[in-house]
Write a protein that holds these residues in place. Structure first.
Motif, PDB file in Angstrom:
ATOM      1  N   PHE A   1       0.589  -0.700   0.023  1.00 28.74           N
ATOM      2  CA  PHE A   1      -0.206   0.553  -0.130  1.00 28.74           C
ATOM      3  C   PHE A   1       0.888   1.267  -0.147  1.00 28.74           C
ATOM      4  O   PHE A   1       0.464   2.682  -0.807  1.00 28.74           O
ATOM      5  CB  PHE A   1      -0.705   0.339   1.065  1.00 28.74           C
ATOM      6  N   ALA A   2       2.247   1.065   0.828  1.00 26.09           N
ATOM      7  CA  ALA A   2       3.340   1.716   1.151  1.00 26.09           C
ATOM      8  C   ALA A   2       3.293   2.668  -0.525  1.00 26.09           C
ATOM      9  O   ALA A   2       3.880   3.818  -0.892  1.00 26.09           O
ATOM     10  CB  ALA A   2       4.455   1.999   2.070  1.00 26.09           C
ATOM     11  N   ILE A   3       3.620   1.350  -1.359  1.00 25.84           N
ATOM     12  CA  ILE A   3       4.510   2.185  -2.615  1.00 25.84           C
ATOM     13  C   ILE A   3       3.344   2.597  -3.719  1.00 25.84           C
ATOM     14  O   ILE A   3       3.836   3.334  -3.575  1.00 25.84           O
ATOM     15  CB  ILE A   3       4.767   0.377  -3.353  1.00 25.84           C
ATOM     16  N   LEU A   4       2.530   1.740  -3.523  1.00 26.21           N
ATOM     17  CA  LEU A   4       0.970   2.331  -4.407  1.00 26.21           C
ATOM     18  C   LEU A   4       0.860   4.065  -4.359  1.00 26.21           C
ATOM     19  O   LEU A   4       0.991   4.471  -5.207  1.00 26.21           O
ATOM     20  CB  LEU A   4       0.115   1.392  -3.825  1.00 26.21           C
ATOM     21  N   ALA A   5       0.658   4.289  -2.771  1.00 21.11           N
ATOM     22  CA  ALA A   5       0.371   5.217  -2.760  1.00 21.11           C
ATOM     23  C   ALA A   5       1.492   6.249  -2.695  1.00 21.11           C
ATOM     24  O   ALA A   5       0.891   7.481  -3.005  1.00 21.11           O
ATOM     25  CB  ALA A   5       0.144   5.545  -0.544  1.00 21.11           C
ATOM     26  N   PHE A   6       2.706   6.219  -2.329  1.00 18.43           N
ATOM     27  CA  PHE A   6       3.532   6.766  -3.178  1.00 18.43           C
ATOM     28  C   PHE A   6       3.877   7.581  -4.286  1.00 18.43           C
ATOM     29  O   PHE A   6       4.029   8.299  -4.746  1.00 18.43           O
ATOM     30  CB  PHE A   6       5.451   6.302  -2.279  1.00 18.43           C
TER      31      PHE A   6
END
Length: 224
Positions: A46-51
């Motif tokens: 989720f962090a990668i996609l959100a970034f």
């Protein structure tokens, strides 16, 4: 492991403030291996996609902050994490450079230390986006109690002895307390909401918090 550790002699809240850990609620550390792997993988993905999605927003934010006031667009602050360990938390700077020249202060409604750009990015929670980096390296989780500063954690724990029970799970980018009152609730109410999350942590509850967080972003509820 944190990106940067603090350079004072203490790296842990319990050591620095001599707070007992005898009654710490351990549910947050008792997930089985499969649950731990799942939640960590969920955080990273989720962090990668959100970034990736938020890169344009972050670039514009950096530009606007630098145009309005001198100094770095980023703000680094020591916070208390899992099991009382300290880590450096990253934010977009929303206040003037010398906002805490007189020492740490609790942010208040209509705080005159907040810049014009700061008011906007706080309302939309954009100032928290750099913490995706904290999530990626493992200092924070996507969902969990918001990390407090050591001095405020000690102060709240003196008034509310069980306040440190929040430290039995990783702090989060957003949490149950943030979507059920945000900045407007008292430390005691925040503790009750955080403990509810600690005791009922699940994928279903995390998804609900994410949905409610999106609502907060678009409505600005609880911002200050």
């Amino acid at each position: 492991m944190s990106i940067v550790r603090t350079d004072n002699e203490f790296n842990n809240f319990y050591e620095e403030y001599a707070v007992s850990t005898q009654n710490i609620y351990e549910k947050g550390n008792n997930y089985n291996v499969y649950e731990q792997v799942f939640f960590r993988a969920f955080d990273i993905l989720f962090a990668i996609l959100a970034f990736i999605v938020s890169v344009p927003i972050m670039l514009v934010t950096i530009l606007l902050i630098r145009l309005e006031s001198p100094g770095s667009a980023f703000y680094v602050q020591k916070r208390v994490g899992l099991n009382g360990n300290y880590f450096n938390m990253y934010k977009f700077r929303s206040m003037h450079i010398n906002a805490e020249i007189d020492g740490p202060q609790w942010a208040k409604k209509d705080d005159n230390r907040v810049t014009k750009v700061g008011k906007i990015i706080r309302k939309m929670r954009i100032d928290e986006l750099p913490q995706l980096l904290n999530v990626l390296v493992g200092d924070m989780s996507l969902i969990g109690p918001r990390p407090e500063r050591p001095n405020f954690t000690a102060e709240f724990n003196n008034d509310i002895p069980d306040f440190v029970l929040r430290l039995s799970v990783k702090p989060g980018l957003t949490g149950w307390a943030q979507v059920n009152g945000g900045y407007e609730i008292t430390p005691h109410d925040k503790l009750l909401l955080d403990l509810y999350y600690v005791k009922h942590k699940s994928l279903k509850l995390d998804i609900l918090i994410i949905i409610k967080t999106i609502k907060v972003i678009f409505t600005g509820e609880g911002a200050r």
